[in-house]
Design an enzyme around this catalytic site. Structure first.
Site, PDB file in Angstrom:
ATOM      1  N   ASN A 231      16.760 -17.243 -35.155  1.00  0.00           N
ATOM      2  CA  ASN A 231      16.246 -17.099 -33.794  1.00  0.00           C
ATOM      3  C   ASN A 231      16.492 -18.429 -33.097  1.00  0.00           C
ATOM      4  O   ASN A 231      15.800 -19.408 -33.370  1.00  0.00           O
ATOM      5  CB  ASN A 231      14.745 -16.762 -33.841  1.00  0.00           C
ATOM      6  CG  ASN A 231      14.120 -16.778 -32.462  1.00  0.00           C
ATOM      7  OD1 ASN A 231      14.816 -16.826 -31.448  1.00  0.00           O
ATOM      8  ND2 ASN A 231      12.792 -16.730 -32.413  1.00  0.00           N
TER       9      ASN A 231
ATOM     10  N   LYS B 292      15.951 -19.166 -30.085  1.00  0.00           N
ATOM     11  CA  LYS B 292      15.002 -19.441 -29.003  1.00  0.00           C
ATOM     12  C   LYS B 292      15.789 -19.915 -27.766  1.00  0.00           C
ATOM     13  O   LYS B 292      16.846 -19.374 -27.487  1.00  0.00           O
ATOM     14  CB  LYS B 292      13.935 -20.444 -29.462  1.00  0.00           C
ATOM     15  CG  LYS B 292      13.288 -19.992 -30.781  1.00  0.00           C
ATOM     16  CD  LYS B 292      12.063 -20.752 -31.156  1.00  0.00           C
ATOM     17  CE  LYS B 292      11.495 -20.190 -32.468  1.00  0.00           C
ATOM     18  NZ  LYS B 292      10.248 -20.808 -32.875  1.00  0.00           N
TER      19      LYS B 292
ATOM     20  N   HIS C 219       7.490 -11.742 -30.313  1.00  0.00           N
ATOM     21  CA  HIS C 219       7.408 -13.078 -30.911  1.00  0.00           C
ATOM     22  C   HIS C 219       6.159 -13.776 -30.379  1.00  0.00           C
ATOM     23  O   HIS C 219       5.787 -13.597 -29.219  1.00  0.00           O
ATOM     24  CB  HIS C 219       8.665 -13.887 -30.558  1.00  0.00           C
ATOM     25  CG  HIS C 219       8.763 -15.143 -31.367  1.00  0.00           C
ATOM     26  ND1 HIS C 219       8.031 -16.270 -31.059  1.00  0.00           N
ATOM     27  CD2 HIS C 219       9.474 -15.439 -32.481  1.00  0.00           C
ATOM     28  CE1 HIS C 219       8.299 -17.205 -31.962  1.00  0.00           C
ATOM     29  NE2 HIS C 219       9.162 -16.729 -32.832  1.00  0.00           N
TER      30      HIS C 219
ATOM     31  N   GLU D  16       5.651 -16.663 -29.372  1.00  0.00           N
ATOM     32  CA  GLU D  16       5.863 -17.478 -28.163  1.00  0.00           C
ATOM     33  C   GLU D  16       5.838 -16.610 -26.914  1.00  0.00           C
ATOM     34  O   GLU D  16       5.404 -17.041 -25.849  1.00  0.00           O
ATOM     35  CB  GLU D  16       7.182 -18.262 -28.298  1.00  0.00           C
ATOM     36  CG  GLU D  16       7.023 -19.412 -29.291  1.00  0.00           C
ATOM     37  CD  GLU D  16       8.280 -19.791 -30.048  1.00  0.00           C
ATOM     38  OE1 GLU D  16       9.379 -19.390 -29.640  1.00  0.00           O
ATOM     39  OE2 GLU D  16       8.146 -20.495 -31.072  1.00  0.00           O
TER      40      GLU D  16
ATOM     41  N   GLU E 253       5.053 -13.875 -39.135  1.00  0.00           N
ATOM     42  CA  GLU E 253       5.190 -15.267 -38.719  1.00  0.00           C
ATOM     43  C   GLU E 253       3.817 -15.854 -38.397  1.00  0.00           C
ATOM     44  O   GLU E 253       3.319 -15.693 -37.277  1.00  0.00           O
ATOM     45  CB  GLU E 253       6.078 -15.361 -37.474  1.00  0.00           C
ATOM     46  CG  GLU E 253       7.504 -14.921 -37.692  1.00  0.00           C
ATOM     47  CD  GLU E 253       8.467 -15.646 -36.751  1.00  0.00           C
ATOM     48  OE1 GLU E 253       9.470 -16.154 -37.259  1.00  0.00           O
ATOM     49  OE2 GLU E 253       8.207 -15.719 -35.547  1.00  0.00           O
TER      50      GLU E 253
ATOM     51  N   GLY F 205       7.506 -24.007 -36.359  1.00  0.00           N
ATOM     52  CA  GLY F 205       7.931 -25.270 -35.766  1.00  0.00           C
ATOM     53  C   GLY F 205       7.094 -26.465 -36.192  1.00  0.00           C
ATOM     54  O   GLY F 205       7.198 -27.542 -35.627  1.00  0.00           O
TER      55      GLY F 205
HETATM   56  P1  13P Z   1      10.736 -22.323 -37.122  1.00  0.00           P
HETATM   57  O1  13P Z   1      11.639 -21.873 -38.238  1.00  0.00           O
HETATM   58  O2  13P Z   1      11.356 -23.364 -36.237  1.00  0.00           O
HETATM   59  O3  13P Z   1       9.372 -22.703 -37.622  1.00  0.00           O
HETATM   60  O4  13P Z   1      10.519 -21.054 -36.154  1.00  0.00           O
HETATM   61  C1  13P Z   1      10.147 -19.840 -36.700  1.00  0.00           C
HETATM   62  C2  13P Z   1      10.264 -18.798 -35.668  1.00  0.00           C
HETATM   63  O5  13P Z   1       9.508 -18.760 -34.714  1.00  0.00           O
HETATM   64  C3  13P Z   1      11.346 -17.807 -35.824  1.00  0.00           C
HETATM   65  O6  13P Z   1      11.180 -16.757 -34.936  1.00  0.00           O
END
Ligand code: 13P
Length: 251
Positions: A9, A11, A96, A98, A165, A171
């Site tokens: 992903n 982002k 997601h 976010e 997740e 992150g």
């Molecule tokens: P990270 O691998 O950067 O922690 O992000 C995970 C994520 O949100 C994948 O959708």
């Protein structure tokens, strides 16, 4: 047999030029990747077309990061299923954390988006997971069951991927213990009518923890953020090593 699905992903990272540079480094490393692993790249909308062309003839599937529930209309800033499939998109991330946290996504809109994705032959990757506060309050199980219940109303579980997740692990470098991720993913599976839905773990998946994560019996893949941005690290992740049972027992 459940499918193994490893997805990056990106982002809001990478211009078109940067995405092409990534593929030049990444695609050759797939020659060693066992065929039973599905590899997906979920890229920003502006990269879809160029990445689609560059992936042509490769085994990598193209994914997007959102889809609206209508076919077209006055929905500024949104994108529809036919717009995605036209450029070769096969998978789409929905719900997601976010999007839930910053853009007002709710379990109800997540459900609408999942159904729309399936209507247009896109496979949704449904994300669920708890915050640190919810975990500390002992609400993880109830929250996830609730997210699943609402997101999966009238959804075809034969065309679905789920990603667990935990928000506190995204992150942060603070990966959920592999065994704990395995436990929650087992709980997710117990809620499904189709036990063969591939369920990924996401949250600080890195080259140094992927082998242990994939050794867990309930975990069918990974949804990878930061470590999917560099060809070397994402290559190591898709080419994870299958640990011997002896090593797995020790982990
Ligand atoms: P990270 O691998 O950067 O922690 O992000 C995970 C994520 O949100 C994948 O959708």
């Amino acid at each position: 047999m459940r499918k193994i699905v490893i997805a990056g992903n990106w982002k809001m990272y990478k211009t078109q030029a940067e995405s092409q540079e990534f593929l030049q480094g990444f695609l050759p490393s797939l020659e060693q990747t066992p065929q039973d692993r599905d590899v997906i790249l979920c890229v920003p909308f502006t990269d879809l077309n160029v990445v689609s062309k560059n992936l042509h003839g490769s085994r990598v599937h193209l994914g997007a990061q959102n889809v609206h529930w209508e076919e077209f209309g006055a929905y500024t800033g949104e994108i529809s299923g036919p717009m995605l499939t036209e450029v070769g998109v096969r998978y789409v991330i929905v719900g997601h954390s976010e999007r839930r946290q910053y853009f007002g996504e709710t379990d109800e809109t997540v459900n609408l988006r999942i159904k729309a994705a399936q209507r247009y032959e896109l496979i949704p990757i449904l994300c669920v997971g708890e915050t640190k506060q919810q975990r500390d309050a002992g609400e993880t199980e109830r929250l996830i069951i609730n997210q699943l219940e609402k997101a999966l109303v009238d959804v075809d579980q034969n065309k679905l991927v789920i990603a667990y997740e935990p928000i506190w692990a995204i992150g942060t470098g603070d990966t959920c213990e592999a065994k704990e991720a395995n436990r929650v993913i087992g709980l997710i599976r117990s809620q499904l009518s189709n036990p063969n839905v591939p369920i990924q773990y996401g949250g600080s998946v890195k080259p140094n923890n992927i082998d242990e994560i994939m050794a867990q019996p309930e975990i069918d893949g990974a949804l990878v953020g930061g470590a999917s941005l560099e060809p070397e690290s994402f290559s190591r992740i898709v080419n994870y090593k299958v640990l011997s049972p002896e090593n797995t027992l020790k982990s």
